[in-house]
Design a protein around this motif. Structure first.
Motif, PDB file in Angstrom:
ATOM      1  N   PHE A  96      33.375 -40.590  -8.639  1.00 25.64           N
ATOM      2  CA  PHE A  96      32.847 -39.142  -8.301  1.00 25.64           C
ATOM      3  C   PHE A  96      31.359 -39.537  -7.613  1.00 25.64           C
ATOM      4  N   ILE A  97      31.317 -39.403  -6.262  1.00 26.11           N
ATOM      5  CA  ILE A  97      30.000 -39.513  -5.411  1.00 26.11           C
ATOM      6  C   ILE A  97      29.277 -38.256  -5.588  1.00 26.11           C
ATOM      7  N   ARG A  98      27.866 -38.309  -5.777  1.00 23.84           N
ATOM      8  CA  ARG A  98      27.309 -37.081  -5.589  1.00 23.84           C
ATOM      9  C   ARG A  98      26.155 -37.193  -4.610  1.00 23.84           C
ATOM     10  N   LEU A  99      25.667 -36.150  -4.097  1.00 24.05           N
ATOM     11  CA  LEU A  99      24.836 -36.163  -3.078  1.00 24.05           C
ATOM     12  C   LEU A  99      23.422 -35.801  -3.606  1.00 24.05           C
ATOM     13  N   ALA A 100      22.291 -36.420  -3.088  1.00 27.19           N
ATOM     14  CA  ALA A 100      20.945 -36.425  -3.542  1.00 27.19           C
ATOM     15  C   ALA A 100      20.261 -35.972  -1.899  1.00 27.19           C
ATOM     16  N   THR A 101      19.309 -35.019  -2.044  1.00 22.67           N
ATOM     17  CA  THR A 101      18.666 -34.492  -0.894  1.00 22.67           C
ATOM     18  C   THR A 101      17.176 -34.802  -1.048  1.00 22.67           C
ATOM     19  N   PRO A 102      16.454 -34.226   0.076  1.00 23.62           N
ATOM     20  CA  PRO A 102      15.087 -34.219   0.047  1.00 23.62           C
ATOM     21  C   PRO A 102      14.385 -33.340  -0.815  1.00 23.62           C
ATOM     22  N   THR A 103      15.328 -32.476  -1.178  1.00 27.05           N
ATOM     23  CA  THR A 103      14.899 -31.204  -2.176  1.00 27.05           C
ATOM     24  C   THR A 103      15.425 -31.636  -3.659  1.00 27.05           C
ATOM     25  N   THR A 104      15.850 -32.711  -3.909  1.00 22.65           N
ATOM     26  CA  THR A 104      16.305 -33.222  -5.291  1.00 22.65           C
ATOM     27  C   THR A 104      15.040 -33.737  -5.817  1.00 22.65           C
ATOM     28  N   ASP A 105      14.263 -32.996  -6.676  1.00 23.67           N
ATOM     29  CA  ASP A 105      13.071 -33.431  -7.191  1.00 23.67           C
ATOM     30  C   ASP A 105      13.275 -34.344  -8.397  1.00 23.67           C
ATOM     31  N   ASP A 106      12.114 -34.824  -9.096  1.00 22.54           N
ATOM     32  CA  ASP A 106      12.399 -35.624 -10.326  1.00 22.54           C
ATOM     33  C   ASP A 106      12.750 -35.055 -11.407  1.00 22.54           C
ATOM     34  N   ARG A 107      12.749 -33.703 -11.472  1.00 22.07           N
ATOM     35  CA  ARG A 107      13.222 -33.108 -12.633  1.00 22.07           C
ATOM     36  C   ARG A 107      14.769 -32.698 -12.345  1.00 22.07           C
ATOM     37  N   ARG A 108      15.290 -32.810 -11.253  1.00 17.21           N
ATOM     38  CA  ARG A 108      16.661 -32.547 -10.991  1.00 17.21           C
ATOM     39  C   ARG A 108      17.528 -33.900 -10.980  1.00 17.21           C
ATOM     40  N   LEU A 109      16.884 -34.672 -10.344  1.00 17.13           N
ATOM     41  CA  LEU A 109      17.408 -36.126 -10.053  1.00 17.13           C
ATOM     42  C   LEU A 109      18.492 -36.661 -11.184  1.00 17.13           C
ATOM     43  N   PRO A 110      18.021 -36.501 -12.685  1.00 17.06           N
ATOM     44  CA  PRO A 110      18.552 -37.313 -13.802  1.00 17.06           C
ATOM     45  C   PRO A 110      19.722 -36.555 -13.904  1.00 17.06           C
ATOM     46  N   LYS A 111      20.074 -34.974 -13.720  1.00 19.17           N
ATOM     47  CA  LYS A 111      21.130 -34.419 -13.735  1.00 19.17           C
ATOM     48  C   LYS A 111      22.317 -34.898 -12.775  1.00 19.17           C
ATOM     49  N   VAL A 112      21.564 -35.029 -11.422  1.00 23.27           N
ATOM     50  CA  VAL A 112      22.469 -35.207 -10.428  1.00 23.27           C
ATOM     51  C   VAL A 112      23.192 -36.718 -10.777  1.00 23.27           C
ATOM     52  N   LEU A 113      22.428 -37.593 -11.106  1.00 21.27           N
ATOM     53  CA  LEU A 113      22.909 -39.107 -11.267  1.00 21.27           C
ATOM     54  C   LEU A 113      23.706 -38.933 -12.678  1.00 21.27           C
TER      55      LEU A 113
ATOM     56  N   LEU B 120      35.701 -39.597  -4.703  1.00 24.04           N
ATOM     57  CA  LEU B 120      35.666 -37.906  -4.118  1.00 24.04           C
ATOM     58  C   LEU B 120      34.303 -37.924  -4.194  1.00 24.04           C
ATOM     59  N   ILE B 121      33.911 -36.928  -2.880  1.00 23.60           N
ATOM     60  CA  ILE B 121      32.636 -36.390  -2.650  1.00 23.60           C
ATOM     61  C   ILE B 121      33.013 -34.887  -2.739  1.00 23.60           C
ATOM     62  N   VAL B 122      32.844 -34.040  -3.628  1.00 20.24           N
ATOM     63  CA  VAL B 122      33.068 -32.495  -3.534  1.00 20.24           C
ATOM     64  C   VAL B 122      31.879 -31.793  -3.599  1.00 20.24           C
ATOM     65  N   VAL B 123      31.500 -31.338  -2.264  1.00 22.02           N
ATOM     66  CA  VAL B 123      29.897 -30.872  -2.228  1.00 22.02           C
ATOM     67  C   VAL B 123      29.649 -29.639  -2.895  1.00 22.02           C
ATOM     68  N   ASP B 124      30.593 -28.890  -3.269  1.00 28.88           N
ATOM     69  CA  ASP B 124      30.293 -27.427  -3.882  1.00 28.88           C
ATOM     70  C   ASP B 124      30.535 -27.347  -5.301  1.00 28.88           C
ATOM     71  N   LEU B 125      30.627 -28.628  -5.856  1.00 32.52           N
ATOM     72  CA  LEU B 125      30.685 -28.645  -7.268  1.00 32.52           C
ATOM     73  C   LEU B 125      29.376 -29.203  -7.966  1.00 32.52           C
ATOM     74  N   PRO B 126      28.486 -28.560  -8.558  1.00 26.67           N
ATOM     75  CA  PRO B 126      27.297 -29.187  -8.962  1.00 26.67           C
ATOM     76  C   PRO B 126      27.238 -29.962 -10.165  1.00 26.67           C
ATOM     77  N   PRO B 127      26.483 -30.655 -10.843  1.00 32.06           N
ATOM     78  CA  PRO B 127      26.670 -31.345 -12.082  1.00 32.06           C
ATOM     79  C   PRO B 127      26.842 -30.481 -13.116  1.00 32.06           C
ATOM     80  N   GLU B 128      26.627 -29.024 -13.275  1.00 31.45           N
ATOM     81  CA  GLU B 128      26.813 -28.311 -14.322  1.00 31.45           C
ATOM     82  C   GLU B 128      28.181 -28.108 -14.568  1.00 31.45           C
ATOM     83  N   GLU B 129      29.096 -28.547 -13.524  1.00 32.58           N
ATOM     84  CA  GLU B 129      30.599 -28.080 -13.334  1.00 32.58           C
ATOM     85  C   GLU B 129      31.310 -29.384 -13.803  1.00 32.58           C
ATOM     86  N   ASP B 130      30.653 -30.375 -14.087  1.00 29.59           N
ATOM     87  CA  ASP B 130      31.204 -31.853 -14.323  1.00 29.59           C
ATOM     88  C   ASP B 130      32.639 -31.612 -15.101  1.00 29.59           C
ATOM     89  N   ALA B 131      32.779 -30.931 -15.929  1.00 29.22           N
ATOM     90  CA  ALA B 131      34.256 -30.777 -16.416  1.00 29.22           C
ATOM     91  C   ALA B 131      35.347 -30.424 -16.036  1.00 29.22           C
TER      92      ALA B 131
END
Length: 263
Positions: free
Chosen positions: A150-167, A126-137
């Motif tokens: 569950f496949i997540r999107l990373a973007t040019p604005t995903t900085d090094d601080r945000r990236l671990p949360k996304v992954l 699944l790729i569900v683009v409007d569910l951020p990692p904060e809503e993983d549950a």
């Protein structure tokens, strides 16, 4: 291992990059859409992204927005999208299917029911683009528990601080959005994408596939050469919008796949 994990293991063993194709389920109608989807593996597609039509697709540009509208007007539903996956599976047990869309139709159906039905239909991720990692549950963790990536999107604005949360709870692969903005809006540039891919790959062992802004075999090859593969959506959907024949659409898809595979 899911079919997605298996596919990437096979591609790695063969030294090949992945080609992923996106189509909107039910565009321009159920029968034509199913015919296109069934033809994708023979056209060189490694993973199929099946769009779930939705009335408010905020991440999509006009081409995919209109495809969703056409599909809805032709009577496409989430159930019919699951039916399409199940119909595809009757003849193909190996090509992974990723359903891509928004949370509303899934929430409306009920997460537990949706996951049971998706698994039964042969959906792999699944790729569900409007569910951020904060809503993983909400969906991500239940999906993984059900055996779906569950496949997540990373973007040019995903900085090094945000990236671990996304992954953190991502599986299958990471989808890197090569441009800021909506689908189909600009052209992807390998020179800009390469360093970003390297930055993300330093933080994960997952394959990294790049999408948005890929419209030609040449661009597919250039992007695949700096990543683990390429995704094309809007350029394929545009051909469907322009009422090209199914053989012509699949021939175009094959040219894109050949481009990515030659990287």
């Amino acid at each position: 291992m899911t079919r997605i994990d298996q596919k990437f293991a096979e591609l790695r063993a063969a030294g090949r990059k992945a080609f992923v194709a996106y189509v909107m389920a039910g565009d321009p109608d159920y029968a034509t859409s199913l015919e296109i989807v069934k033809g994708l593996p023979a056209a060189g597609v490694d993973i199929i992204e099946l769009g779930i039509p939705f009335t408010d697709p905020m991440a999509d540009g006009p081409t995919i927005q209109m495809a969703g509208q056409r599909a809805l007007e032709a009577g496409q539903t989430l159930q019919k999208t699951l039916d399409m996956a199940a119909e595809f599976r009757k003849a193909d047990q190996t090509t992974p299917i990723v359903m891509m869309g928004y949370y509303n139709p899934i929430y409306n159906r009920g997460v537990d029911k949706f996951l049971v039905d998706a698994k039964a239909a042969g959906v792999d991720g699944l790729i569900v683009v409007d569910l951020p990692p904060e809503e993983d549950a909400e969906l991500c963790i239940p999906a993984q528990d059900a055996g779906l990536n569950f496949i997540r999107l990373a973007t040019p604005t995903t900085d090094d601080r945000r990236l671990p949360k996304v992954l953190q709870n991502t599986s299958g692969f990471v989808y890197y959005v090569s441009i800021t903005g909506i689908t189909g809006a600009a052209a992807a540039e390998a020179a800009e994408v390469g360093p970003e891919v390297a930055r993300i790959k330093a933080k994960t062992d997952l394959p990294l596939i790049v999408g948005f802004g890929i419209r030609s075999p040449e661009t597919a090859r250039a992007i695949a050469s700096v990543a683990d593969g390429a995704v094309v959506g809007s350029a394929i959907v545009k051909m469907i919008e322009e009422k090209h024949s199914v053989p012509d659409i699949l021939a175009f898809v094959k040219s894109l796949a050949d481009g990515a595979h030659s990287a």
